[in-house]
Write a protein that holds these residues in place. Structure first.
Motif, short mmCIF file in Angstrom:
data_model
loop_
_atom_site.label_atom_id
_atom_site.label_comp_id
_atom_site.label_asym_id
_atom_site.label_seq_id
_atom_site.Cartn_x
_atom_site.Cartn_y
_atom_site.Cartn_z
N ARG A 49 5.33 11.85 -7.23
CA ARG A 49 5.62 12.25 -6.23
C ARG A 49 4.73 11.32 -5.22
O ARG A 49 5.33 10.97 -4.28
CB ARG A 49 4.84 13.63 -6.10
CG ARG A 49 5.06 14.30 -4.64
CD ARG A 49 4.59 15.77 -4.68
NE ARG A 49 4.81 16.18 -3.33
CZ ARG A 49 4.67 17.55 -3.23
NH1 ARG A 49 4.09 18.30 -4.23
NH2 ARG A 49 4.87 18.23 -1.84
N ASP A 50 3.89 10.68 -5.79
CA ASP A 50 2.99 9.74 -4.93
C ASP A 50 3.86 8.55 -4.57
O ASP A 50 3.77 7.90 -3.53
CB ASP A 50 1.66 9.27 -5.74
CG ASP A 50 1.94 8.54 -6.85
OD1 ASP A 50 2.45 9.00 -7.77
OD2 ASP A 50 1.33 7.24 -6.95
N LEU A 51 4.75 8.12 -5.68
CA LEU A 51 5.64 6.87 -5.35
C LEU A 51 6.60 7.24 -4.44
O LEU A 51 6.98 6.47 -3.62
CB LEU A 51 6.29 6.35 -6.66
CG LEU A 51 6.97 5.25 -6.79
CD1 LEU A 51 6.02 4.17 -6.01
CD2 LEU A 51 7.34 4.93 -8.07
N PHE A 52 7.10 8.45 -4.62
CA PHE A 52 8.22 9.00 -3.47
C PHE A 52 7.49 8.83 -2.07
O PHE A 52 8.12 8.34 -1.04
CB PHE A 52 8.46 10.35 -3.93
CG PHE A 52 9.33 11.03 -2.90
CD1 PHE A 52 10.41 10.67 -2.25
CD2 PHE A 52 8.66 12.15 -2.26
CE1 PHE A 52 11.03 11.24 -1.27
CE2 PHE A 52 9.16 13.15 -1.26
CZ PHE A 52 10.70 12.28 -0.97
N GLU A 53 6.43 9.46 -2.01
CA GLU A 53 5.56 9.49 -0.59
C GLU A 53 5.31 8.14 -0.06
O GLU A 53 5.43 7.94 1.32
CB GLU A 53 4.40 10.21 -0.75
CG GLU A 53 4.72 11.88 -0.93
CD GLU A 53 3.67 12.88 -1.05
OE1 GLU A 53 2.55 11.99 -1.35
OE2 GLU A 53 3.78 14.05 -1.08
N GLN A 54 4.86 7.23 -0.82
CA GLN A 54 4.59 5.75 -0.61
C GLN A 54 6.12 5.17 -0.12
O GLN A 54 5.89 4.40 0.91
CB GLN A 54 4.08 5.05 -1.46
CG GLN A 54 3.89 3.63 -1.47
CD GLN A 54 3.31 2.92 -2.53
OE1 GLN A 54 2.27 3.32 -2.99
NE2 GLN A 54 4.05 1.74 -2.76
N GLY A 55 6.98 5.45 -0.94
CA GLY A 55 8.28 4.68 -0.56
C GLY A 55 9.14 5.02 0.38
O GLY A 55 10.09 4.40 1.15
N TYR A 56 8.91 6.36 0.99
CA TYR A 56 9.59 6.93 2.10
C TYR A 56 8.66 7.32 3.04
O TYR A 56 8.59 8.51 3.23
CB TYR A 56 10.43 8.02 1.54
CG TYR A 56 11.78 7.43 0.55
CD1 TYR A 56 12.92 7.14 0.97
CD2 TYR A 56 11.43 7.48 -0.85
CE1 TYR A 56 13.83 6.60 0.33
CE2 TYR A 56 12.48 6.84 -1.83
CZ TYR A 56 13.54 6.77 -1.26
OH TYR A 56 14.55 5.99 -1.97
N PRO A 57 8.21 6.46 4.07
CA PRO A 57 7.31 6.65 4.90
C PRO A 57 7.60 7.66 6.08
O PRO A 57 6.97 8.11 6.85
CB PRO A 57 6.75 5.51 5.66
CG PRO A 57 8.17 4.51 5.25
CD PRO A 57 8.48 4.95 3.95
#
Length: 430
Positions: free
Chosen positions: A398-406
Motif C-alpha cells: 500500500r505504501d508504494l501505491f500511495e507514493q506512486g499515485y499522488p
C-alpha cells in the motif's frame, strides 16, 4: 456463485454474476445489486477486475456500435465493444484506434478504466487522450455524461479510475486516419541499456511506434529494438490470421530457468537480422493474440506480471538494477518489454503512464520466492520515485501505491460507495 479468475490465474474465487445487455436500464440494475464491479473480458492480470464474494456486472454483451461518422472518424459505441472489432471495422474505412495495448481482446470500458497505453505514447499518449465523451452509470440510479470539456473532474476520475466511479456504458472515441493496415517496421539488435536509450532517443522524432524485447537474463540488458510507422497504401492481400490455442494447463509451469535461457538465446539470434520489413498491424501490435489462452503455459499456480515506470533521470540505473535482481533470481519472462513514455500529462487522476521508462515482465508463481524478488524490485522502484501498473498488479504494498499515485486523495471523492474490488480493498481499504 461462479468461480472467476483474472488473466494471471492466481486464484479462482466465487462471484455472483449479473449480465448487462442493454445500456438503457443499466443504472436501474446497478441500484438493485451491491456491492459490485464492472467486468469485461477479464484480461487484467491481477485483482483489479475481481470482487470476491460480491457481484460482477458482466459488460461484454454491451457490444454494439451506436454511431460512426466516416468523415470525421468519431465513433460512439457501447462499453463492452472489443477493440479487435473496432479495429477490423474501422481500418476497412480508413481509420484506426489511436492507442491500443498489447492485446486487442479488451473492451472499450476496460481500456478506459485502466487508461491503457501502447507503443506510441510519446506521440499520442494513452487511450483516455482520445475519448471525447463517456456515459457513467452510478449505483444511485444516476447517469453522468462527461468528457475533457464536460464535467472534466468526473472524466479525469473515471479515465484510469479502475471501474470504481461507476459502470461505463457508452463512449465516444476519436479515431485517427490511416492509409491501410500495413506498417513499415525496423528491428535493431542492441547490446546493452546504453544502446537501448540511444535508440529510443533517436527514434522519437521520426518513428511513431517504438518498443523493445529485452533478454531479462542476459545481465547486460541486450535486446531487440522495434520501431514502425504507418505504411503507404499497399496493393496486397491481408494475410490470413492463423490463431492457435494453448490446449491445456500443464501440471507445472513451462516457464523455468532452462526454458527461459534457451528461448531468449534463440529469439535474439533468430530476429537480430530482421532489419526492415512490411508488417500487418495485428502482427506488430498484438503478437500474443496468435496464441489464445497462452496464460495456461504458467501451470495451475498462475503467474504475476510486474510492470513499473520510473522517471527518465533514474531510468537507466533503476532498470539495470531490476534486471540484475531478475537475472540472479533465475525467473523472468519470454517476452519482457522495455519502452519509454513521452512527456505528456496523463488524462486520468490514477493513470499509469508518466514520462519515463517502463519495464514489464511475467513471472511464474513460486510463492514466497517470487514475493521476495518483488520486494527487491519494489525497493528499486520506490527509491527511483516510480509506480506500478494497477491493471497488472496483484500484490503491490500500500505504501508504494500511495507514493506512486499522488492524486489518490483527489480521486477518492468520486468513488461510487457501492462499488468495490479486491484491488481497492487491498490498496484503499474498501
Amino acid at each position: 456463485m461462479v468461480a472467476v479468475s483474472s488473466w494471471g490465474r492466481l486464484s479462482r474465487e466465487e462471484h455472483e454474476l449479473r449480465f448487462l445487455s442493454d445500456a438503457a436500464p443499466v443504472a436501474a440494475q446497478l441500484r438493485a445489486e451491491m456491492p459490485g464491479l464492472a467486468h469485461g473480458l477479464g484480461r487484467s492480470y491481477g485483482d483489479v477486475c475481481l470482487n470476491p464474494g460480491g457481484v460482477l456486472w458482466q459488460t461484454a454483451a454491451l457490444d454494439r456500435f451506436i454511431a460512426f461518422d466516416a468523415a470525421s472518424g468519431r465513433l460512439r459505441c457501447e462499453a463492452g465493444m472489443r477493440l479487435r472489432d473496432i479495429q477490423r471495422v474501422a481500418i476497412a474505412r480508413g481509420w484506426m484506434l489511436p492507442v491500443t495495448p498489447g492485446t486487442q481482446m479488451v473492451t472499450v470500458g476496460g481500456a478506459i478504466a485502466n487508461d491503457v497505453h501502447g507503443k506510441n505514447h510519446h506521440v499520442l499518449g494513452s487511450f483516455g487522450d482520445h475519448v471525447r465523451r463517456l456515459w457513467l452509470a452510478r449505483t444511485d440510479g444516476s447517469i453522468i455524461e462527461c468528457g475533457p470539456d464536460l464535467a472534466p473532474e468526473w472524466f479525469a476520475a473515471t479515465v484510469g479510475g479502475l471501474g470504481l466511479t461507476g459502470v461505463i456504458t457508452q463512449a465516444e472515441i476519436q479515431l485517427r486516419p490511416v492509409p491501410g493496415p500495413w506498417l513499415d517496421t525496423e528491428t535493431i539488435p542492441y547490446a546493452d541499456l546504453d544502446e537501448f536509450f540511444a535508440l529510443a532517443d533517436a527514434s522519437e522524432t521520426d518513428w511513431e511506434y517504438t518498443v523493445s524485447w529485452i533478454d531479462c537474463l542476459s545481465g547486460r540488458g541486450r535486446g531487440l529494438f522495434m520501431r514502425a510507422n504507418a505504411a503507404a497504401a499497399q496493393a496486397r492481400a491481408v494475410p490470413a490470421r492463423h490463431e492457435r490455442t494453448m490446449p491445456l494447463t500443464p501440471p507445472v509451469s513451462l516457464v523455468n530457468g532452462l526454458s527461459l535461457r534457451l528461448f531468449n538465446t534463440a529469439y535474439f539470434r533468430i530476429h537480430q537480422d530482421d532489419g526492415r520489413a512490411l508488417a500487418h498491424y495485428e502482427d506488430f501490435f498484438y503478437p500474443l493474440d496468435k496464441l489464445l489462452e497462452w496464460n495456461r503455459m504458467y501451470g495451475p499456480k498462475g503467474f504475476y506480471q510486474y510492470q513499473s515506470v520510473v522517471p527518465r533521470a533514474a531510468g537507466r540505473d533503476a532498470t539495470q538494477a531490476m534486471l540484475g535482481e531478475i537475472a540472479r533470481s533465475g525467473d523472468g519472462s519470454f517476452l519482457a518489454v522495455l519502452k519509454t513514455f513521452g512527456e505528456r500529462a496523463a488524462p486520468g487522476m490514477l493513470s499509469f503512464p508518466r514520462a519515463g521508462v517502463t519495464l514489464a515482465l511475467d513471472f511464474p508463481n513460486h510463492g514466497a520466492r517470487t514475493h521476495k524478488l518483488f520486494a527487491r524490485l519494489d525497493a528499486i522502484v520506490r527509491e527511483a520515485g516510480g509506480r506500478i501498473y494497477m491493471a497488472k498488479d496483484a500484490r503491490m504494498p500500500r505504501d508504494l501505491f500511495e507514493q506512486g499515485y499522488p492524486r489518490l486523495g483527489e480521486f477518492l471523492p468520486y468513488r461510487d460507495p457501492r462499488i468495490s474490488s479486491a484491488l481497492s480493498r487491498r490498496l484503499m481499504g474498501w
